[in-house]
Design an enzyme around this catalytic site. Structure first.
Site, PDB file in Angstrom:
ATOM      1  N   GLY A  54      -2.561 -31.381  -4.167  1.00 31.68           N
ATOM      2  CA  GLY A  54      -1.231 -31.967  -3.983  1.00 31.68           C
ATOM      3  C   GLY A  54      -0.577 -31.260  -2.796  1.00 31.68           C
ATOM      4  O   GLY A  54      -0.551 -30.019  -2.745  1.00 31.68           O
ATOM      5  N   ARG A  90      -7.981 -27.488   3.775  1.00 33.20           N
ATOM      6  CA  ARG A  90      -7.823 -28.938   3.591  1.00 33.20           C
ATOM      7  C   ARG A  90      -7.029 -29.469   4.788  1.00 33.20           C
ATOM      8  O   ARG A  90      -5.895 -29.043   5.015  1.00 33.20           O
ATOM      9  CB  ARG A  90      -7.125 -29.258   2.255  1.00 33.20           C
ATOM     10  CG  ARG A  90      -8.000 -28.853   1.050  1.00 33.20           C
ATOM     11  CD  ARG A  90      -7.620 -29.566  -0.212  1.00 33.20           C
ATOM     12  NE  ARG A  90      -7.914 -30.980  -0.165  1.00 33.20           N
ATOM     13  CZ  ARG A  90      -7.465 -31.850  -1.082  1.00 33.20           C
ATOM     14  NH1 ARG A  90      -6.691 -31.442  -2.068  1.00 33.20           N
ATOM     15  NH2 ARG A  90      -7.782 -33.127  -1.005  1.00 33.20           N
ATOM     16  N   GLN A 206      -7.439 -38.182 -10.174  1.00 39.25           N
ATOM     17  CA  GLN A 206      -6.173 -37.456 -10.385  1.00 39.25           C
ATOM     18  C   GLN A 206      -5.210 -38.258 -11.255  1.00 39.25           C
ATOM     19  O   GLN A 206      -4.372 -37.690 -11.944  1.00 39.25           O
ATOM     20  CB  GLN A 206      -5.501 -37.152  -9.037  1.00 39.25           C
ATOM     21  CG  GLN A 206      -6.202 -36.102  -8.200  1.00 39.25           C
ATOM     22  CD  GLN A 206      -7.147 -36.732  -7.206  1.00 39.25           C
ATOM     23  OE1 GLN A 206      -7.724 -37.791  -7.444  1.00 39.25           O
ATOM     24  NE2 GLN A 206      -7.348 -36.086  -6.075  1.00 39.25           N
ATOM     25  N   ASP A 247       0.779 -37.193   1.897  1.00 37.62           N
ATOM     26  CA  ASP A 247       0.311 -35.879   2.350  1.00 37.62           C
ATOM     27  C   ASP A 247       0.741 -35.575   3.769  1.00 37.62           C
ATOM     28  O   ASP A 247       0.742 -34.422   4.199  1.00 37.62           O
ATOM     29  CB  ASP A 247      -1.216 -35.801   2.249  1.00 37.62           C
ATOM     30  CG  ASP A 247      -1.636 -35.707   0.810  1.00 37.62           C
ATOM     31  OD1 ASP A 247      -1.638 -36.736   0.122  1.00 37.62           O
ATOM     32  OD2 ASP A 247      -1.927 -34.587   0.361  1.00 37.62           O
ATOM     33  N   LYS A 258      -3.470 -40.503  -0.809  1.00 34.63           N
ATOM     34  CA  LYS A 258      -4.792 -40.613  -1.444  1.00 34.63           C
ATOM     35  C   LYS A 258      -5.468 -41.943  -1.143  1.00 34.63           C
ATOM     36  O   LYS A 258      -4.817 -42.985  -1.147  1.00 34.63           O
ATOM     37  CB  LYS A 258      -4.603 -40.425  -2.956  1.00 34.63           C
ATOM     38  CG  LYS A 258      -5.861 -40.458  -3.787  1.00 34.63           C
ATOM     39  CD  LYS A 258      -6.917 -39.510  -3.291  1.00 34.63           C
ATOM     40  CE  LYS A 258      -6.449 -38.080  -3.163  1.00 34.63           C
ATOM     41  NZ  LYS A 258      -7.364 -37.218  -2.369  1.00 34.63           N
TER      42      LYS A 258
HETATM   43  O1  MRU Z   1      -6.509 -34.692  -2.960  1.00 36.75           O
HETATM   44  P1  MRU Z   1      -5.199 -34.364  -3.632  1.00 36.75           P
HETATM   45  O2  MRU Z   1      -5.267 -34.415  -5.117  1.00 36.75           O
HETATM   46  O3  MRU Z   1      -4.626 -33.083  -3.102  1.00 36.75           O
HETATM   47  O4  MRU Z   1      -4.245 -35.529  -3.164  1.00 36.75           O
HETATM   48  C1  MRU Z   1      -2.923 -35.572  -3.617  1.00 36.75           C
HETATM   49  C2  MRU Z   1      -2.189 -36.756  -3.144  1.00 36.75           C
HETATM   50  O5  MRU Z   1      -2.715 -37.590  -2.453  1.00 36.75           O
HETATM   51  C3  MRU Z   1      -0.736 -36.822  -3.478  1.00 36.75           C
HETATM   52  O6  MRU Z   1      -0.340 -38.147  -3.632  1.00 36.75           O
HETATM   53  C4  MRU Z   1       0.045 -36.197  -2.320  1.00 36.75           C
HETATM   54  O7  MRU Z   1      -0.363 -34.881  -2.133  1.00 36.75           O
HETATM   55  C5  MRU Z   1       1.498 -36.255  -2.493  1.00 36.75           C
HETATM   56  S1  MRU Z   1       1.934 -35.086  -3.704  1.00 36.75           S
HETATM   57  C6  MRU Z   1       3.314 -34.717  -4.125  1.00 36.75           C
END
Ligand code: MRU
Length: 370
Positions: A54, A90, A206, A247, A258
């Site tokens: 996240g 990441r 997720q 993100d 995502k």
């Molecule tokens: O791969 P992840 O689980 O880190 O991806 C998370 C997401 O895509 C969330 O939607 C994004 O980080 C926004 S979170 C508040």
């Protein structure tokens, strides 16, 4: 937020003040365990293996990761190496770079013996600000949900307000409250009758594992659906609004979230369903304009596509968590973790400073004076 009646955050300092605890999200929803991080390597591994994930939480973990590094060696070279190591974990969520830069810029002018303490303080500030920003997103999003619910035709008002969300942009993705889920938590507290469609969000699931878990703990009615069901539900009038996180948001309002978010935005657009994206200021990348060409999209291991993790239902291993293979021997997998939704498909951005058009003018009207 709540787990079994106890208020939790996703990250915090251990009592010794020198190490950091996190919730191990790879174990949810079947096991709730925390992990202690005491070296930069452990922090970097926790981010890359998605023990924490996240965008906002990745940023806060990165900030504490720099603190851990500086406790061992606070020289300029070590600081620069630690920054690079964490920043490489990441690539898509801009919050990581943003938080690392904040800590680096805070400690760089200081003598080395003061740096670890300053990093601890700055990481703590970033965490507290994240909680405040997410709570504010919740307040602004609540107003939108209330307006949309009141504007529904009379025949639909007897049903719960139906939201759809993708991935996990809840409190587990932040320090507390979440981004996309914060308005939902605030709406629940305001007494609104609502129901959430939760996209399972292959390949890491997720939605099925984390969003369903946290909504359940907060008593929010929800139903997990396969990723391909959203368009069908929208065509049948079963979705009043979509809310997702991001993100990285470009200066002109493109959002990278995502993988699969773009398809939900297309379906929402085609069906006249409002599509909102919730974000704190830390997710805006002012240096980028065109999300489609400029945002680095993380490609994760094909193993995440080929195999799936879950709890064993039957047999001698019943109850244990296992990984099983889905595909035939020899099939390849490809695993882009994020996609870009162009601003034109976004109804509005719900930020910590209010609601803005997904455009440069919209974002500048809220953040332009900074
Ligand atoms: O791969 P992840 O689980 O880190 O991806 C998370 C997401 O895509 C969330 O939607 C994004 O980080 C926004 S979170 C508040």
């Amino acid at each position: 937020m709540n787990i079994d009646g106890r208020a939790w955050r996703t990250i915090g300092l251990e009592p010794d003040g020198r190490s950091v605890w996190v919730i191990d999200q790879t174990q949810l929803p079947h096991r709730f365990v925390t992990r202690s991080l005491s070296t930069i390597h452990q922090a970097a591994e926790a981010i890359s293996s998605m023990v924490v994930r996240g965008a906002p939480l990745i940023g806060v973990t990165g900030a504490y990761g720099l603190m851990l590094a500086l406790q061992d060696d606070a020289g300029d070279e070590a600081l620069s190496a630690a920054f690079d190591q964490l920043n490489a974990t990441r690539p898509t969520a801009v919050n990581l770079r943003w938080a690392l830069e904040r800590v680096r810029d805070r400690v760089l002018p200081l003598p080395s013996e003061q740096r670890a303490e300053a990093a601890r303080e700055e990481a703590g500030l970033i965490a507290e600000e994240d909680v405040a920003m997410c709570s504010a997103i919740g307040d602004h999003g609540l107003t939108i949900i209330q307006q949309l619910a009141a504007a529904r035709p009379a025949a639909r008002r007897s049903k719960p307000f139906q939201l759809l969300t993708h991935c996990n942009a809840g409190w587990l993705a932040t320090v507390d409250w979440g981004t996309a889920l914060a308005p939902i938590y605030k709406a629940k507290r305001a007494g609104l009758d609502l129901h959430v469609w939760v996209d399972e969000t292959r390949p890491r699931n997720q939605g099925a594992s984390l969003t369903a878990y946290e909504l359940g703990r907060e008593g929010i009615p929800h139903t997990v659906i396969v990723d391909n069901a959203g368009g069908h539900l929208m065509q049948n009038g079963e979705v009043d609004a979509v809310i997702v996180g991001t993100d990285r948001t470009t200066s002109r309002g493109d959002v990278c979230n995502k993988i699969g978010t773009y398809l939900k935005a297309l379906a929402a657009h085609d069906n006249g369903v409002p599509f909102y994206v919730a974000l704190p200021a830390s997710t805006i990348d002012w240096s980028l304009s065109d999300g489609l060409v400029e945002i680095p999209i993380e490609a994760r291991s094909a193993q995440e596509v080929i195999a799936i993790q879950g709890r064993v239902l039957d047999g001698p291993a019943a109850g244990s968590v296992a990984e099983v293979q889905l595909t035939p021997e020899g099939s390849n997998g490809f695993n882009p973790a994020f996609d870009v939704t162009p601003a034109r498909l976004v109804t509005a951005l719900i930020t910590d400073r209010g609601v803005a058009d997904a455009s440069e003018e919209g974002l500048k009207s809220l953040y332009g004076l900074d």
